[in-house]
Design a protein around this motif. Structure first.
Motif, PDB file in Angstrom:
ATOM      1  N   HIS A 231      50.075  42.435  30.446  1.00  0.00           N
ATOM      2  CA  HIS A 231      48.820  43.169  30.232  1.00  0.00           C
ATOM      3  C   HIS A 231      48.011  43.099  31.514  1.00  0.00           C
ATOM      4  O   HIS A 231      48.269  42.267  32.390  1.00  0.00           O
ATOM      5  CB  HIS A 231      48.004  42.528  29.095  1.00  0.00           C
ATOM      6  CG  HIS A 231      47.444  41.177  29.455  1.00  0.00           C
ATOM      7  ND1 HIS A 231      48.225  40.043  29.504  1.00  0.00           N
ATOM      8  CD2 HIS A 231      46.193  40.774  29.826  1.00  0.00           C
ATOM      9  CE1 HIS A 231      47.482  39.008  29.872  1.00  0.00           C
ATOM     10  NE2 HIS A 231      46.239  39.424  30.080  1.00  0.00           N
ATOM     11  N   ASP A 233      43.731  42.858  32.452  1.00  0.00           N
ATOM     12  CA  ASP A 233      42.506  42.531  31.725  1.00  0.00           C
ATOM     13  C   ASP A 233      41.568  43.737  31.734  1.00  0.00           C
ATOM     14  O   ASP A 233      41.584  44.540  32.670  1.00  0.00           O
ATOM     15  CB  ASP A 233      41.811  41.332  32.378  1.00  0.00           C
ATOM     16  CG  ASP A 233      42.645  40.051  32.270  1.00  0.00           C
ATOM     17  OD1 ASP A 233      43.612  40.035  31.487  1.00  0.00           O
ATOM     18  OD2 ASP A 233      42.318  39.076  32.971  1.00  0.00           O
ATOM     19  N   HIS A 289      49.917  40.891  34.308  1.00  0.00           N
ATOM     20  CA  HIS A 289      50.289  39.480  34.322  1.00  0.00           C
ATOM     21  C   HIS A 289      50.738  39.048  32.928  1.00  0.00           C
ATOM     22  O   HIS A 289      50.545  39.767  31.954  1.00  0.00           O
ATOM     23  CB  HIS A 289      49.144  38.622  34.855  1.00  0.00           C
ATOM     24  CG  HIS A 289      47.817  38.836  34.182  1.00  0.00           C
ATOM     25  ND1 HIS A 289      47.035  39.951  34.396  1.00  0.00           N
ATOM     26  CD2 HIS A 289      47.136  38.090  33.288  1.00  0.00           C
ATOM     27  CE1 HIS A 289      45.944  39.867  33.679  1.00  0.00           C
ATOM     28  NE2 HIS A 289      45.963  38.750  32.969  1.00  0.00           N
TER      29      HIS A 289
HETATM   30 NI    NI Z   1      44.856  38.320  31.270  1.00  0.00          NI
END
Ligand code: NI
Ligand code: OGA
Length: 357
Positions: A231, A233, A289
């Protein structure tokens, strides 16, 4: 028949871990010999160690002298090239970092019943949420992680609702990281032609904050599952404190290779989130990440997500467009963007397409 098999047939894993609040920590402590099926990830979602490269790592930046333009430049360069870096001499006292880590253990060491008072179904407020995995209802396979998520509104609200076991230390980490966050944002926005961060811009960049406490317990068959799936952020910036166990992997930009983020005692990991990728019109990169599960150690991490406010409209900054760039993102209501992220399972860089023109 082996006892583990007999147990798997009669024992409702999901009810135990998700609904009763035992989480994967509870499963781990049962001493299961093999990973429950619900946590077995498709092969593409597991970490293939042959794609992990060790000839590079993300930059480590010493923040002690930010008046030196070279330091500001290295922050901006890292954000363009890697989307991730670590900072040392960041001004957040090491004692605060140690205490918030201890607090994380303190919260998760409580009984399932105590923690479950803060679950989605039981918590009296949406701003406090204890849970497990990411979105158990939307995922094909669950993730090997428990978490507590705390959206900051005010001291009074935290006093009323945040768990006693970790409230003070979580608030202290939020407060003492504020100056570092502002310094990072000043450095980053200067390269975007922002001369000064006025109140309006400050709200847009860092008007709301969320602190999470993540617990990744020791896992049977760690290679079959994942702590957190791929994903990026949705934040402006994420400030991540990790312990010494390791297991965070970052995609090397525009490749299929992954880089391990080595734990450095006293350092803080910083990454660019989607909101800043959008506001910078793609200059700064919000990079994918994921976190591996670990067969030998429990791991904790404490990210602070620095975000726009839910009612802010985000898009490429005026200063970026005035310098002649063609916008590649449209203006979107931040809360719509975040809702889009939480509606689906982790899907790498998929979220940001929501804002593409
Ligand atoms: Ni994250
Ligand atoms: C996250 C995340 C990484 C970690 O919570 O968004 O990426 O090391 N965490 O726990």
């Amino acid at each position: 028949m082996a006892p583990a098999m007999a147990m798997a047939e009669t024992f409702d894993i999901i009810n135990y871990a998700v609904h009763q609040g035992h989480g994967v920590k509870g499963l781990s402590e049962l001493g299961l010999k093999s990973l429950p099926n619900q946590y077995v990830q498709p092969i593409d979602e597991r970490i293939d160690m042959t794609t992990v490269i060790d000839e590079h790592s993300i930059p480590v930046i010493d923040m002690s002298d930010l008046s030196d333009q070279k330091v500001a430049d290295s922050i901006c360069d890292a954000s363009e090239r890697w989307g991730f870096f670590q900072v040392v001499n960041h001004g957040v006292p090491l004692k605060v970092l140690d205490e918030v880590k201890e607090s994380t253990y303190r919260f998760f060491s409580q009984s399932a019943e105590e923690k479950n008072k803060h679950s989605k179904d039981n918590s009296p407020t949406n701003n406090v949420r204890f849970g497990t995995s990411f979105t158990p209802h939307a995922e094909k396979a669950l993730e090997w992680k428990d978490f507590l998520s705390l959206f900051y509104v005010s001291q009074e609200e935290a006093d009323a609702y945040w768990p006693q076991a970790c409230k003070d230390d979580a608030l202290e980490f939020l407060k003492s990281s504020e100056i570092m966050i502002k310094k990072l944002l000043v450095a980053l926005t200067q390269r975007l032609n922002v001369k000064e961060i006025d109140e309006e811009k400050e709200n847009l960049l860092m008007g709301s904050k969320r602190i999470n406490m993540n617990y990744y317990p020791k896992c049977p068959n760690p290679e079959l599952t994942i702590g957190v799936g791929r994903h990026s952020d949705v934040s402006t910036l994420t400030i991540l404190l990790q312990d010494q166990v390791g297991g965070l992997y970052v995609r090397k930009l525009e490749t299929d290779s992954w880089i391990h983020v080595p734990p450095i005692e006293g350092a803080i990991v910083i990454n660019i989130g989607d909101a800043l990728q959008i506001m910078s019109n793609g200059r700064y990169k919000s990079v994918e990440h994921r976190v591996a599960a670990n067969g030998n150690h429990n791991r904790i991490s404490v990210p602070i997500f620095v975000n726009p406010r839910p009612n802010d409209v985000i898009g490429p900054l005026r200063e970026v467009i005035e310098s002649g760039e063609t916008p590649i993102y449209k203006q979107v209501l931040y809360s719509d963007y975040v809702k889009h992220f939480f509606r689906k399972a982790h899907d790498g860089k998929g979220t940001v397409d929501f804002a593409k023109i």
